[in-house]
Design a protein around this motif. Structure first.
Motif, PDB file in Angstrom:
ATOM      1  N   VAL A  33      -1.902 -54.565   3.500  1.00 46.34           N
ATOM      2  CA  VAL A  33      -2.147 -54.278   2.089  1.00 46.34           C
ATOM      3  C   VAL A  33      -1.330 -53.082   1.624  1.00 46.34           C
ATOM      4  N   LEU A  34      -1.302 -52.017   2.415  1.00 45.31           N
ATOM      5  CA  LEU A  34      -0.575 -50.824   1.989  1.00 45.31           C
ATOM      6  C   LEU A  34       0.934 -51.009   2.116  1.00 45.31           C
ATOM      7  N   PHE A  35       1.374 -51.760   3.127  1.00 46.19           N
ATOM      8  CA  PHE A  35       2.811 -52.025   3.232  1.00 46.19           C
ATOM      9  C   PHE A  35       3.321 -52.770   2.001  1.00 46.19           C
ATOM     10  N   LEU A  36       2.583 -53.783   1.569  1.00 52.65           N
ATOM     11  CA  LEU A  36       3.014 -54.549   0.403  1.00 52.65           C
ATOM     12  C   LEU A  36       2.907 -53.731  -0.879  1.00 52.65           C
ATOM     13  N   ARG A  37       1.960 -52.794  -0.919  1.00 52.36           N
ATOM     14  CA  ARG A  37       1.887 -51.901  -2.086  1.00 52.36           C
ATOM     15  C   ARG A  37       3.175 -51.107  -2.228  1.00 52.36           C
ATOM     16  N   TYR A  38       3.616 -50.499  -1.119  1.00 50.58           N
ATOM     17  CA  TYR A  38       4.825 -49.683  -1.184  1.00 50.58           C
ATOM     18  C   TYR A  38       6.085 -50.542  -1.269  1.00 50.58           C
ATOM     19  N   ALA A  44      10.304 -50.904  -7.729  1.00 52.51           N
ATOM     20  CA  ALA A  44       9.994 -50.654  -9.136  1.00 52.51           C
ATOM     21  C   ALA A  44      10.491 -49.273  -9.556  1.00 52.51           C
ATOM     22  N   PHE A  45      10.311 -48.278  -8.690  1.00 55.11           N
ATOM     23  CA  PHE A  45      10.784 -46.935  -9.003  1.00 55.11           C
ATOM     24  C   PHE A  45      12.307 -46.892  -9.052  1.00 55.11           C
ATOM     25  N   LEU A  46      12.958 -47.542  -8.085  1.00 48.14           N
ATOM     26  CA  LEU A  46      14.423 -47.547  -8.061  1.00 48.14           C
ATOM     27  C   LEU A  46      14.996 -48.300  -9.264  1.00 48.14           C
ATOM     28  N   LEU A  47      14.317 -49.368  -9.696  1.00 45.43           N
ATOM     29  CA  LEU A  47      14.750 -50.087 -10.887  1.00 45.43           C
ATOM     30  C   LEU A  47      14.643 -49.199 -12.122  1.00 45.43           C
ATOM     31  N   ALA A  48      13.530 -48.478 -12.241  1.00 45.67           N
ATOM     32  CA  ALA A  48      13.364 -47.561 -13.373  1.00 45.67           C
ATOM     33  C   ALA A  48      14.437 -46.480 -13.353  1.00 45.67           C
ATOM     34  N   ARG A  49      14.803 -46.036 -12.173  1.00 49.34           N
ATOM     35  CA  ARG A  49      15.829 -44.996 -12.056  1.00 49.34           C
ATOM     36  C   ARG A  49      17.214 -45.560 -12.380  1.00 49.34           C
ATOM     37  N   THR A  50      17.412 -46.858 -12.125  1.00 46.27           N
ATOM     38  CA  THR A  50      18.689 -47.498 -12.477  1.00 46.27           C
ATOM     39  C   THR A  50      18.806 -47.685 -13.985  1.00 46.27           C
ATOM     40  N   VAL A  51      17.704 -48.131 -14.591  1.00 46.24           N
ATOM     41  CA  VAL A  51      17.708 -48.336 -16.039  1.00 46.24           C
ATOM     42  C   VAL A  51      17.807 -47.016 -16.778  1.00 46.24           C
ATOM     43  N   ILE A 179       6.380 -40.377  -5.456  1.00 48.57           N
ATOM     44  CA  ILE A 179       6.554 -41.832  -5.417  1.00 48.57           C
ATOM     45  C   ILE A 179       7.624 -42.236  -4.404  1.00 48.57           C
ATOM     46  N   LEU A 180       8.830 -41.693  -4.543  1.00 50.75           N
ATOM     47  CA  LEU A 180       9.940 -42.156  -3.707  1.00 50.75           C
ATOM     48  C   LEU A 180       9.722 -41.832  -2.233  1.00 50.75           C
ATOM     49  N   TRP A 181       9.555 -40.546  -1.911  1.00 46.64           N
ATOM     50  CA  TRP A 181       9.418 -40.178  -0.499  1.00 46.64           C
ATOM     51  C   TRP A 181       8.146 -40.760   0.127  1.00 46.64           C
ATOM     52  N   PRO A 182       6.991 -40.712  -0.545  1.00 45.85           N
ATOM     53  CA  PRO A 182       5.811 -41.360   0.049  1.00 45.85           C
ATOM     54  C   PRO A 182       5.976 -42.865   0.233  1.00 45.85           C
ATOM     55  N   SER A 183       6.705 -43.530  -0.682  1.00 47.25           N
ATOM     56  CA  SER A 183       6.915 -44.967  -0.531  1.00 47.25           C
ATOM     57  C   SER A 183       7.753 -45.272   0.706  1.00 47.25           C
ATOM     58  N   LEU A 184       8.789 -44.492   0.936  1.00 46.90           N
ATOM     59  CA  LEU A 184       9.617 -44.689   2.135  1.00 46.90           C
ATOM     60  C   LEU A 184       8.798 -44.458   3.403  1.00 46.90           C
ATOM     61  N   MET A 209      -1.614 -58.119  -3.987  1.00 48.70           N
ATOM     62  CA  MET A 209      -1.188 -57.021  -3.113  1.00 48.70           C
ATOM     63  C   MET A 209       0.018 -56.299  -3.702  1.00 48.70           C
ATOM     64  N   LEU A 210       0.984 -57.073  -4.183  1.00 45.26           N
ATOM     65  CA  LEU A 210       2.156 -56.456  -4.793  1.00 45.26           C
ATOM     66  C   LEU A 210       1.779 -55.749  -6.087  1.00 45.26           C
ATOM     67  N   GLY A 211       0.803 -56.329  -6.793  1.00 48.13           N
ATOM     68  CA  GLY A 211       0.350 -55.703  -8.030  1.00 48.13           C
ATOM     69  C   GLY A 211      -0.231 -54.321  -7.811  1.00 48.13           C
ATOM     70  N   ASN A 212      -0.777 -54.078  -6.613  1.00 45.57           N
ATOM     71  CA  ASN A 212      -1.285 -52.742  -6.311  1.00 45.57           C
ATOM     72  C   ASN A 212      -0.196 -51.685  -6.453  1.00 45.57           C
ATOM     73  N   GLY A 213       1.031 -52.053  -6.102  1.00 45.90           N
ATOM     74  CA  GLY A 213       2.124 -51.108  -6.242  1.00 45.90           C
ATOM     75  C   GLY A 213       2.370 -50.740  -7.691  1.00 45.90           C
ATOM     76  N   LEU A 214       2.333 -51.738  -8.571  1.00 49.19           N
ATOM     77  CA  LEU A 214       2.530 -51.471  -9.995  1.00 49.19           C
ATOM     78  C   LEU A 214       1.359 -50.679 -10.567  1.00 49.19           C
ATOM     79  N   LEU A 215       0.146 -51.002 -10.133  1.00 48.57           N
ATOM     80  CA  LEU A 215      -1.021 -50.266 -10.612  1.00 48.57           C
ATOM     81  C   LEU A 215      -0.950 -48.799 -10.177  1.00 48.57           C
ATOM     82  N   ALA A 216      -0.631 -48.573  -8.910  1.00 53.57           N
ATOM     83  CA  ALA A 216      -0.553 -47.199  -8.408  1.00 53.57           C
ATOM     84  C   ALA A 216       0.571 -46.433  -9.102  1.00 53.57           C
ATOM     85  N   GLY A 217       1.739 -47.084  -9.254  1.00 44.31           N
ATOM     86  CA  GLY A 217       2.855 -46.428  -9.921  1.00 44.31           C
ATOM     87  C   GLY A 217       2.545 -46.118 -11.371  1.00 44.31           C
ATOM     88  N   GLY A 218       1.939 -47.075 -12.069  1.00 43.50           N
ATOM     89  CA  GLY A 218       1.571 -46.849 -13.463  1.00 43.50           C
ATOM     90  C   GLY A 218       0.565 -45.730 -13.606  1.00 43.50           C
TER      91      GLY A 218
END
Length: 315
Positions: A33-38, A44-51, A179-184, A209-218
């Protein structure tokens, strides 16, 4: 009201994330569950940083050791709450979580060298007494969720450590460190655990499970934005909105209504936290030398700033 509104949005997102994790914890292991969250949060974070180049702040740090310790504390917190909520209702788990500001007082003395008013310590004891009041009726039974309580205590202590390190790292604002360093680290830590206990989820549960990542990031983004519009002293009471939100989720999803001991303990903990923070702030004001002014917590929620009365600049 923009700051409180953003904080409330963050509280709701965190609560939904915890409820979703609790539902998943009955069928899937911690690692998966936590692996798929990160695995979702990092792209998502890297995409936001690209945009939006530069989103989240600079990648460099002057305190790599503290950043690593903060990321580790976030992993312990995430894992502890996942395991704790597997056995304990959401509202009861949040009652443990609300003692984090009280634990932060002790850590601020040990790590930051702060002086805490005696009254604040007294309110701390009352806060922990509130937790004991809530859980004591359950401790005598054979089915008492002792493992869940221990996991929640460990997670809450780790969260308090994280908050203390946030104050230590207040000169390095931004989302990279949270976000970035804890995700890695999360991918590296929970990836092997997921491989050992992998259970192929159907598409809908994989999406959750993947949605948890978006929820936590948001939730993190909303919370950080809230502190850009209001100081911590104004926002602190709004954080306790997590308690009625968690009660509502417990009732709507599991049909679980808190008992009288839980409600009484929750009231004691919330009151003690608010009074402890008030006592701490009064002590800080009294300890500032003459010719200085005290400004409530910085936008990052990382503590206090002392400014000279003459220039208005931070020393």
């Amino acid at each position: 009201m923009k700051g409180p509104a953003l904080l409330l949005a963050g509280v709701v997102l965190f609560s939904i994330n915890d409820a979703n994790s609790k539902l998943l914890s009955g069928h899937y292991g911690l690692g998966e569950v936590l692996f798929l969250r990160y695995a979702m949060l990092l792209p998502a974070f890297l995409l936001a940083r690209t945009v939006r180049p530069g989103f989240g702040g600079p990648l460099s740090t002057r305190h790599p050791g503290l950043q690593a310790l903060r990321a580790c504390s976030m992993m312990v917190s995430a894992g502890g709450f996942f395991l704790g909520f597997r056995h304990v209702p959401l509202a009861e788990g949040y009652l443990f979580f609300f003692t984090a500001p009280l634990l932060t007082l002790g850590l601020s003395v040990l790590i930051l060298g702060e002086v805490v008013a005696r009254a604040a310590w007294a309110w701390c004891l009352l806060g922990f007494a509130g937790v004991l009041l809530a859980v004591a009726p359950k401790l005598g039974g054979l089915d008492a969720p002792l493992g869940g309580y221990l996991a929640l205590l460990a997670a809450t202590f780790a969260f308090a450590m994280n908050q203390t390190l946030n104050r230590k790292l207040r000169t390095e604002p931004g989302l990279v460190g949270v976000i970035l360093w804890p995700s890695l680290l999360g991918l590296a830590l929970f990836g092997p655990l997921a491989a050992l206990d992998w259970s192929s989820p159907p598409p809908m549960e994989l999406a959750r499970m993947l949605g948890n990542g978006l929820l936590a990031g948001g939730a993190v983004v909303c919370t950080a934005a809230a502190f850009q519009h209001s100081d911590a002293s104004r926002l602190a009471p709004w954080g306790f909105a997590a308690l009625p939100v968690s009660v509502g989720l417990d009732l709507a999803i599991w049909g679980h209504w808190p008992d009288a001991a839980m409600l009484a303990g929750g009231a004691v903990v919330v009151f003690a936290c608010l009074m402890s923070e008030r006592a701490r702030r009064r002590g800080l004001v009294q300890s500032i030398p003459a010719g200085k002014t005290w400004v409530p917590s910085a936008p990052s929620g990382s503590g206090v700033t002392v400014r000279t009365a003459e220039s208005g600049k931070a020393p």
